[in-house]
Write an enzyme that holds these catalytic residues in place. Structure first.
Site, PDB file in Angstrom:
ATOM      1  N   VAL A 176       1.118  -1.486   0.147  1.00  0.00           N
ATOM      2  CA  VAL A 176       0.305  -0.069  -0.051  1.00  0.00           C
ATOM      3  C   VAL A 176       1.008   1.139   0.024  1.00  0.00           C
ATOM      4  O   VAL A 176       0.681   2.357  -0.025  1.00  0.00           O
ATOM      5  CB  VAL A 176      -0.886  -0.425   1.684  1.00  0.00           C
ATOM      6  CG1 VAL A 176      -1.790  -0.761   0.936  1.00  0.00           C
ATOM      7  CG2 VAL A 176      -0.567  -0.262   2.711  1.00  0.00           C
ATOM      8  N   HIS A 201      -4.419  -4.191  -2.844  1.00  0.00           N
ATOM      9  CA  HIS A 201      -5.424  -3.648  -0.720  1.00  0.00           C
ATOM     10  C   HIS A 201      -4.930  -2.294  -0.379  1.00  0.00           C
ATOM     11  O   HIS A 201      -5.045  -1.586   0.126  1.00  0.00           O
ATOM     12  CB  HIS A 201      -3.844  -4.333   0.122  1.00  0.00           C
ATOM     13  CG  HIS A 201      -3.362  -6.156   0.193  1.00  0.00           C
ATOM     14  ND1 HIS A 201      -3.017  -6.484   0.353  1.00  0.00           N
ATOM     15  CD2 HIS A 201      -4.695  -6.996  -0.073  1.00  0.00           C
ATOM     16  CE1 HIS A 201      -3.409  -8.020   0.479  1.00  0.00           C
ATOM     17  NE2 HIS A 201      -4.271  -8.142  -0.336  1.00  0.00           N
ATOM     18  N   CYS A 205     -16.729  13.456   6.825  1.00  0.00           N
ATOM     19  CA  CYS A 205     -17.526  13.157   5.330  1.00  0.00           C
ATOM     20  C   CYS A 205     -18.394  14.419   5.703  1.00  0.00           C
ATOM     21  O   CYS A 205     -19.259  14.830   6.515  1.00  0.00           O
ATOM     22  CB  CYS A 205     -18.005  11.855   4.916  1.00  0.00           C
ATOM     23  SG  CYS A 205     -18.942  11.577   3.868  1.00  0.00           S
ATOM     24  N   CYS A 223     -22.204  12.939   4.041  1.00  0.00           N
ATOM     25  CA  CYS A 223     -23.301  11.972   5.212  1.00  0.00           C
ATOM     26  C   CYS A 223     -22.441  11.768   6.869  1.00  0.00           C
ATOM     27  O   CYS A 223     -23.115  11.452   8.111  1.00  0.00           O
ATOM     28  CB  CYS A 223     -22.958  10.600   5.249  1.00  0.00           C
ATOM     29  SG  CYS A 223     -21.195   9.680   5.321  1.00  0.00           S
ATOM     30  N   GLY A 233       9.135 -11.287  -2.598  1.00  0.00           N
ATOM     31  CA  GLY A 233       8.222 -10.865  -0.913  1.00  0.00           C
ATOM     32  C   GLY A 233       7.382 -10.694  -0.169  1.00  0.00           C
ATOM     33  O   GLY A 233       6.996 -10.074   0.093  1.00  0.00           O
ATOM     34  N   ASN A 253      12.679 -15.295  -2.111  1.00  0.00           N
ATOM     35  CA  ASN A 253      12.633 -14.575  -1.037  1.00  0.00           C
ATOM     36  C   ASN A 253      13.477 -15.662  -0.641  1.00  0.00           C
ATOM     37  O   ASN A 253      13.777 -16.329  -0.699  1.00  0.00           O
ATOM     38  CB  ASN A 253      10.943 -15.394  -0.684  1.00  0.00           C
ATOM     39  CG  ASN A 253      10.606 -14.874   1.052  1.00  0.00           C
ATOM     40  OD1 ASN A 253      11.160 -15.025   1.596  1.00  0.00           O
ATOM     41  ND2 ASN A 253       9.655 -14.692   0.444  1.00  0.00           N
ATOM     42  N   ALA A 269      15.479  -9.565  -2.043  1.00  0.00           N
ATOM     43  CA  ALA A 269      15.284  -8.066  -3.594  1.00  0.00           C
ATOM     44  C   ALA A 269      16.372  -7.061  -3.966  1.00  0.00           C
ATOM     45  O   ALA A 269      16.068  -7.856  -4.961  1.00  0.00           O
ATOM     46  CB  ALA A 269      13.751  -8.127  -3.163  1.00  0.00           C
TER      47      ALA A 269
HETATM   48  P1  NAD Z   1       3.828 -10.114   4.728  1.00  0.00           P
HETATM   49  O1  NAD Z   1       5.235  -9.258   6.162  1.00  0.00           O
HETATM   50  O2  NAD Z   1       3.335 -11.764   5.764  1.00  0.00           O
HETATM   51  O3  NAD Z   1       5.398 -11.664   4.234  1.00  0.00           O
HETATM   52  C1  NAD Z   1       7.244 -10.286   4.004  1.00  0.00           C
HETATM   53  C2  NAD Z   1       7.575 -11.887   2.863  1.00  0.00           C
HETATM   54  O4  NAD Z   1       8.789 -11.271   2.633  1.00  0.00           O
HETATM   55  C3  NAD Z   1       8.095 -12.614   4.276  1.00  0.00           C
HETATM   56  O5  NAD Z   1       7.850 -13.742   2.628  1.00  0.00           O
HETATM   57  C4  NAD Z   1       9.623 -12.499   4.074  1.00  0.00           C
HETATM   58  O6  NAD Z   1      10.502 -13.802   4.001  1.00  0.00           O
HETATM   59  C5  NAD Z   1       9.784 -11.594   2.601  1.00  0.00           C
HETATM   60  N1  NAD Z   1      10.801 -10.748   2.774  1.00  0.00           N
HETATM   61  C6  NAD Z   1      11.444 -10.163   3.886  1.00  0.00           C
HETATM   62  N2  NAD Z   1      12.622  -9.323   3.614  1.00  0.00           N
HETATM   63  C7  NAD Z   1      12.518  -9.780   1.808  1.00  0.00           C
HETATM   64  C8  NAD Z   1      13.408  -8.814   1.177  1.00  0.00           C
HETATM   65  N3  NAD Z   1      14.897  -8.014   1.359  1.00  0.00           N
HETATM   66  N4  NAD Z   1      13.559  -9.320   0.083  1.00  0.00           N
HETATM   67  C9  NAD Z   1      12.491 -10.250  -0.141  1.00  0.00           C
HETATM   68  N5  NAD Z   1      11.542 -11.017   0.468  1.00  0.00           N
HETATM   69  C10 NAD Z   1      12.167 -10.757   2.258  1.00  0.00           C
HETATM   70  O7  NAD Z   1       3.654  -9.336   3.822  1.00  0.00           O
HETATM   71  P2  NAD Z   1       2.889 -10.126   2.585  1.00  0.00           P
HETATM   72  O8  NAD Z   1       2.986 -11.626   2.286  1.00  0.00           O
HETATM   73  O9  NAD Z   1       2.740  -9.095   1.854  1.00  0.00           O
HETATM   74  O10 NAD Z   1       1.923  -9.928   3.335  1.00  0.00           O
HETATM   75  C11 NAD Z   1       0.565  -9.042   2.665  1.00  0.00           C
HETATM   76  C12 NAD Z   1      -0.253  -7.791   3.512  1.00  0.00           C
HETATM   77  O11 NAD Z   1       1.156  -7.283   4.049  1.00  0.00           O
HETATM   78  C13 NAD Z   1      -1.222  -7.126   3.209  1.00  0.00           C
HETATM   79  O12 NAD Z   1      -2.019  -6.988   3.052  1.00  0.00           O
HETATM   80  C14 NAD Z   1       0.273  -6.195   2.295  1.00  0.00           C
HETATM   81  O13 NAD Z   1      -1.226  -4.968   2.463  1.00  0.00           O
HETATM   82  C15 NAD Z   1       0.688  -5.355   4.342  1.00  0.00           C
HETATM   83  N6  NAD Z   1       1.646  -4.658   4.069  1.00  0.00           N
HETATM   84  C16 NAD Z   1       2.091  -4.330   3.256  1.00  0.00           C
HETATM   85  C17 NAD Z   1       3.355  -2.677   3.253  1.00  0.00           C
HETATM   86  C18 NAD Z   1       3.501  -2.192   2.917  1.00  0.00           C
HETATM   87  O14 NAD Z   1       3.093  -1.484   1.538  1.00  0.00           O
HETATM   88  N7  NAD Z   1       5.104  -1.749   1.924  1.00  0.00           N
HETATM   89  C19 NAD Z   1       3.984  -3.224   4.127  1.00  0.00           C
HETATM   90  C20 NAD Z   1       3.379  -4.496   5.823  1.00  0.00           C
HETATM   91  C21 NAD Z   1       2.135  -5.088   5.568  1.00  0.00           C
HETATM   92 ZN    ZN Z   2     -20.299   9.969   3.895  1.00  0.00          ZN
END
Ligand code: NAD
Ligand code: ZN
Length: 254
Positions: A106, A122, A149, A152, A189, A215, A233
């Site tokens: 996000v 998301h 808002c 509303c 990731g 990963n 990554a």
């Molecule tokens: P997660 O936290 O569940 O998993 C993170 C993964 O990244 C793990 O498997 C880990 O091994 C791997 N990882 C860690 N460091 C890494 C690197 N340097 N290079 C490559 N891989 C690496 O995250 P997810 O799977 O994205 O979970 C989904 C939820 O997390 C979503 O709902 C998302 O919106 C939210 N989220 C988003 C952010 C963001 O926007 N940056 C941050 C935290 C969570």
């Molecule tokens: Zn509204």
């Protein structure tokens, strides 16, 4: 990174010739920018309870706390930059005829790095909308409490998908179509535990795509992936994209 030695000849052939490439990214792709992941030992959920901070019930029972947490996450983004992984994916878009980047993140760092064809599963942290009538909200906000808002009177919330909520249907449908058509599907990731996002690589695999995982840790997808690159990554993706560029140039000259 000596990727050529890790990757089989069929994977290399796919990387050389594919017209349609799709990527699914998760929080790990932003970890090297300094944005916390969720499920790693130091991740955000280890310090906070998800249902208190990222659900409608949590928001309604304590709007100020949830709003302040999201304002904090927004301020973090003012001080971070896209990393080499984001930039490599933006370069990859220019090398492939049909390229789609599907992200669970996000943070908008992909767009800041120059990626254009991005599907946000998301939502994102930049936008807000009314939790009651859904109207977008673009007026001033402060850090202390969510605004109301003008239409509303409902509470304004960040435009991210919370636990228990559906993903935007049009975006998910588009992503599923992309997964079915992809010849190469790259997963970077993500812990591959959050559905329906985690289903996309499986759909691609079942439809015949070459599945490549980047990963440092194993995930439920590792078993079916045609190649796994156990590396951060920010190291793996620049090397992979450089290799793809080389393969395609060489191929073009023959
Ligand atoms: P997660 O936290 O569940 O998993 C993170 C993964 O990244 C793990 O498997 C880990 O091994 C791997 N990882 C860690 N460091 C890494 C690197 N340097 N290079 C490559 N891989 C690496 O995250 P997810 O799977 O994205 O979970 C989904 C939820 O997390 C979503 O709902 C998302 O919106 C939210 N989220 C988003 C952010 C963001 O926007 N940056 C941050 C935290 C969570
Ligand atoms: Zn509204």
């Amino acid at each position: 990174m000596e990727l050529k030695q890790i990757l089989s000849s069929s994977v290399l052939a796919r990387l050389t010739l594919s017209q349609r490439v799709a990527v699914l990214t998760g929080a790990g792709v932003s970890a090297e920018s300094g944005v916390a992941t969720f499920r790693d030992p130091n991740g955000l959920w280890s310090r906070f309870r998800p249902e208190e901070l990222a659900s409608m019930d949590g928001f309604l029972s304590n709007p100020e706390r949830v709003w302040q947490w999201y304002q904090h996450r927004r301020h973090v983004l003012d001080h971070v930059e896209p990393n080499p992984a984001h930039r490599a994916l933006a370069q990859l878009e220019a090398l492939v005829p049909e390229f789609t980047l599907i992200t669970q993140n996000v943070d908008r760092l992909h767009q800041r790095a120059g990626s254009r064809n991005v599907l946000e599963l998301h939502g994102n942290l930049e936008e807000n909308h009314c939790s009651r009538c859904g109207a977008p909200y673009e007026d001033e906000i402060n850090d202390d409490q969510p605004p109301r808002c003008p239409a509303c009177g409902g509470l304004i919330r960040p435009s991210v998908v919370w636990f228990g909520e559906l993903l935007p249907a049009d975006v998910l449908l588009h992503a599923e179509r992309v997964a079915r058509c992809a010849e190469v599907f790259l997963v970077v990731g993500t812990s591959a535990e959050v559905y329906p996002a985690a289903a996309l690589p499986r759909i691609a695999w079942e439809s015949g795509a070459t599945l490549i995982e980047v990963n440092p840790s194993p995930t439920p997808l590792s078993e079916i992936a045609h190649a796994t690159i156990r590396e951060k990554a920010g190291i793996a993706l620049p090397a992979l994209v450089q290799l793809i560029a080389q393969l395609r140039t060489t191929d073009g000259m023959e």
